[in-house]
Design a protein around this motif. Structure first.
Motif, PDB file in Angstrom:
ATOM      1  N   PHE A 110      -8.139 -27.399 -25.445  1.00  8.18           N
ATOM      2  CA  PHE A 110      -7.359 -28.528 -25.949  1.00  8.18           C
ATOM      3  C   PHE A 110      -6.880 -28.176 -27.358  1.00  8.18           C
ATOM      4  CE2 PHE A 110      -9.497 -30.460 -22.499  1.00  8.18           C
ATOM      5  CZ  PHE A 110      -8.897 -31.677 -22.210  1.00  8.18           C
ATOM      6  N   GLU A 111      -5.603 -28.414 -27.618  1.00 10.10           N
ATOM      7  CA  GLU A 111      -5.047 -28.123 -28.944  1.00 10.10           C
ATOM      8  C   GLU A 111      -4.155 -29.270 -29.387  1.00 10.10           C
ATOM      9  OE1 GLU A 111      -2.970 -24.480 -28.158  1.00 10.10           O
ATOM     10  OE2 GLU A 111      -4.663 -23.246 -28.780  1.00 10.10           O
ATOM     11  N   GLY A 112      -3.876 -29.311 -30.688  1.00 16.37           N
ATOM     12  CA  GLY A 112      -2.934 -30.294 -31.204  1.00 16.37           C
ATOM     13  C   GLY A 112      -3.505 -31.687 -31.296  1.00 16.37           C
ATOM     14  N   SER A 113      -2.609 -32.677 -31.212  1.00 11.98           N
ATOM     15  CA  SER A 113      -2.979 -34.080 -31.404  1.00 11.98           C
ATOM     16  C   SER A 113      -3.453 -34.714 -30.102  1.00 11.98           C
ATOM     17  CB  SER A 113      -1.774 -34.862 -31.925  1.00 11.98           C
ATOM     18  OG  SER A 113      -0.746 -34.887 -30.942  1.00 11.98           O
ATOM     19  N   GLU A 119      -2.000 -35.856 -21.356  1.00 12.84           N
ATOM     20  CA  GLU A 119      -1.765 -35.453 -19.966  1.00 12.84           C
ATOM     21  C   GLU A 119      -2.269 -34.035 -19.718  1.00 12.84           C
ATOM     22  OE1 GLU A 119      -0.475 -37.349 -17.404  1.00 12.84           O
ATOM     23  OE2 GLU A 119      -0.766 -38.952 -18.854  1.00 12.84           O
ATOM     24  N   HIS A 120      -3.286 -33.617 -20.457  1.00 12.79           N
ATOM     25  CA  HIS A 120      -3.863 -32.281 -20.251  1.00 12.79           C
ATOM     26  C   HIS A 120      -4.351 -32.167 -18.806  1.00 12.79           C
ATOM     27  CE1 HIS A 120      -6.505 -28.807 -20.619  1.00 12.79           C
ATOM     28  NE2 HIS A 120      -6.028 -28.579 -21.826  1.00 12.79           N
ATOM     29  N   PRO A 121      -4.083 -31.037 -18.137  1.00 11.70           N
ATOM     30  CA  PRO A 121      -4.523 -30.885 -16.743  1.00 11.70           C
ATOM     31  C   PRO A 121      -6.005 -31.149 -16.529  1.00 11.70           C
ATOM     32  CG  PRO A 121      -2.999 -29.139 -17.323  1.00 11.70           C
ATOM     33  CD  PRO A 121      -3.266 -29.892 -18.579  1.00 11.70           C
ATOM     34  N   ALA A 122      -6.844 -30.836 -17.516  1.00  8.69           N
ATOM     35  CA  ALA A 122      -8.281 -31.094 -17.362  1.00  8.69           C
ATOM     36  C   ALA A 122      -8.545 -32.581 -17.225  1.00  8.69           C
ATOM     37  CB  ALA A 122      -9.051 -30.523 -18.556  1.00  8.69           C
ATOM     38  N   ARG A 123      -7.778 -33.415 -17.931  1.00  3.46           N
ATOM     39  CA  ARG A 123      -7.950 -34.864 -17.829  1.00  3.46           C
ATOM     40  C   ARG A 123      -7.523 -35.349 -16.439  1.00  3.46           C
ATOM     41  NH1 ARG A 123      -9.482 -36.648 -22.568  1.00  3.46           N
ATOM     42  NH2 ARG A 123      -8.628 -35.850 -24.535  1.00  3.46           N
ATOM     43  N   LEU A 124      -6.399 -34.826 -15.966  1.00  8.77           N
ATOM     44  CA  LEU A 124      -5.916 -35.210 -14.632  1.00  8.77           C
ATOM     45  C   LEU A 124      -6.899 -34.768 -13.562  1.00  8.77           C
ATOM     46  CD1 LEU A 124      -2.183 -34.149 -15.135  1.00  8.77           C
ATOM     47  CD2 LEU A 124      -3.163 -36.444 -15.364  1.00  8.77           C
ATOM     48  N   TRP A 125      -7.448 -33.570 -13.719  1.00  4.28           N
ATOM     49  CA  TRP A 125      -8.417 -33.052 -12.762  1.00  4.28           C
ATOM     50  C   TRP A 125      -9.676 -33.921 -12.753  1.00  4.28           C
ATOM     51  CZ3 TRP A 125     -13.385 -31.194 -12.495  1.00  4.28           C
ATOM     52  CH2 TRP A 125     -13.720 -30.422 -11.376  1.00  4.28           C
ATOM     53  N   GLN A 174     -11.311 -37.423 -27.250  1.00  7.19           N
ATOM     54  CA  GLN A 174     -10.028 -37.197 -27.907  1.00  7.19           C
ATOM     55  C   GLN A 174     -10.112 -36.182 -29.038  1.00  7.19           C
ATOM     56  OE1 GLN A 174      -8.981 -41.216 -28.919  1.00  7.19           O
ATOM     57  NE2 GLN A 174      -8.495 -41.748 -26.800  1.00  7.19           N
ATOM     58  N   GLN A 175     -11.298 -35.676 -29.294  1.00  7.53           N
ATOM     59  CA  GLN A 175     -11.454 -34.628 -30.301  1.00  7.53           C
ATOM     60  C   GLN A 175     -11.216 -33.275 -29.615  1.00  7.53           C
ATOM     61  OE1 GLN A 175     -15.343 -35.013 -32.101  1.00  7.53           O
ATOM     62  NE2 GLN A 175     -15.171 -37.251 -32.167  1.00  7.53           N
ATOM     63  N   PRO A 176     -10.172 -32.534 -30.008  1.00 10.33           N
ATOM     64  CA  PRO A 176      -9.827 -31.283 -29.303  1.00 10.33           C
ATOM     65  C   PRO A 176     -10.989 -30.312 -29.148  1.00 10.33           C
ATOM     66  CG  PRO A 176      -8.074 -31.885 -30.807  1.00 10.33           C
ATOM     67  CD  PRO A 176      -9.197 -32.847 -31.067  1.00 10.33           C
ATOM     68  N   ALA A 177     -11.770 -30.116 -30.198  1.00 14.11           N
ATOM     69  CA  ALA A 177     -12.882 -29.160 -30.110  1.00 14.11           C
ATOM     70  C   ALA A 177     -13.937 -29.643 -29.115  1.00 14.11           C
ATOM     71  CB  ALA A 177     -13.508 -28.956 -31.494  1.00 14.11           C
ATOM     72  N   GLU A 178     -14.244 -30.936 -29.147  1.00 17.52           N
ATOM     73  CA  GLU A 178     -15.243 -31.484 -28.233  1.00 17.52           C
ATOM     74  C   GLU A 178     -14.718 -31.498 -26.802  1.00 17.52           C
ATOM     75  OE1 GLU A 178     -18.859 -33.191 -26.931  1.00 17.52           O
ATOM     76  OE2 GLU A 178     -18.255 -32.021 -28.688  1.00 17.52           O
ATOM     77  N   ALA A 179     -13.447 -31.855 -26.640  1.00 17.08           N
ATOM     78  CA  ALA A 179     -12.849 -31.859 -25.302  1.00 17.08           C
ATOM     79  C   ALA A 179     -12.856 -30.456 -24.708  1.00 17.08           C
ATOM     80  CB  ALA A 179     -11.424 -32.404 -25.367  1.00 17.08           C
ATOM     81  N   THR A 180     -12.569 -29.449 -25.531  1.00 14.99           N
ATOM     82  CA  THR A 180     -12.597 -28.060 -25.069  1.00 14.99           C
ATOM     83  C   THR A 180     -14.003 -27.670 -24.641  1.00 14.99           C
ATOM     84  OG1 THR A 180     -10.744 -27.431 -26.492  1.00 14.99           O
ATOM     85  CG2 THR A 180     -12.185 -25.659 -25.741  1.00 14.99           C
TER      86      THR A 180
END
Length: 229
Positions: A110-113, A119-125, A174-180
């Motif tokens: 996950f990158e950016g804001s 709509e990151h594919p990981a969220r959709l998955w 929603q935190q990119p590092a944590e989501a990754t």
């Protein structure tokens, strides 16, 4: 180079690249209802159904994915699309039975804001995966509710389905590092969930075992959430 032991779960694609690309192209086209799941949601849903101990026939699976019947060009296209979806779930079962994990069809980073990652594919998955869980909640949680809930937490966090009712969970996802970090756990957690669903329930020890020349007594007993679109 380090040797990989036979016990190390290996990522295995559930469909060949060309077949996956063709499926993506079709499910992203205007032939499919706007209410249907996209490829990532369908992949997540079918992975969950491969884990579940509740059987769902192919017509039900296809209805869950497409909402309404797609506008296929011809019978050949219809057969190709539906057989690819059937192969995906069958291959997922084979992968889990072999002690391996599915190769997820998206970049885990996950990158950016927050808006960029909405709509990151990981969220959709994950939303599709949770769709499969909600279908059979009793089977998924059953007698091992606490363990199942713990294993499912990353899926729930990334899915976005609980953002309104749990702002703390939403903020975490929603935190990119944590989501990754959470996305990096998904594949191995699917295998953990598969094994949990099929782990034999522990049986209480018999009350008063059999004695020589007499009858023993046994006190053994049996083993005692929604759509994105």
């Amino acid at each position: 180079m380090n040797d990989i032991t036979a016990d190390t779960p290996q990522p295995v694609p559930l469909l060949e690249d060309d077949r996956l690309d063709a499926l993506f192209e079709f499910m992203d086209s205007e032939r499919v209802s706007e209410e249907a799941l996209d490829l990532f949601g369908a992949h997540g849903l079918l992975t969950a159904l491969a884990i579940s101990t509740v059987a769902h026939d192919r017509d039900e699976r296809h209805a869950l994915i497409f909402d309404t019947t797609p506008e296929f060009d011809d019978d050949q296209q219809r057969q190709s699309v539906l057989e690819a979806l059937d192969a995906l779930i069958d291959n997922a079962v084979d992968v889990f039975e072999g002690g391996n994990v599915p190769d997820l069809p998206f970049d885990l980073e996950f990158e950016g804001s927050d808006e960029d990652n909405e709509e990151h594919p990981a969220r959709l998955w994950c939303a599709g995966f949770m769709e499969g869980v909600f279908l059979d909640e009793e089977a998924w949680f059953g007698a091992q509710e606490e363990t199942a809930a713990e294993l499912l937490l990353p899926f729930m966090t990334l899915s976005g389905l609980f953002d309104e009712e749990d702002p703390e969970l939403a903020a975490l996802g929603q935190q990119p590092a944590e989501a990754t970090r959470l996305a990096g756990q998904l594949a191995e957690l699917t295998l953990d969930l598969y094994l949990l669903q099929r782990a034999p329930a522990e049986k209480p020890a018999p009350k008063g075992g059999p004695t020589k020349g007499g009858k023993g007594k046994s006190g053994s007993k049996g083993p005692g959430k929604r759509s994105q679109r």
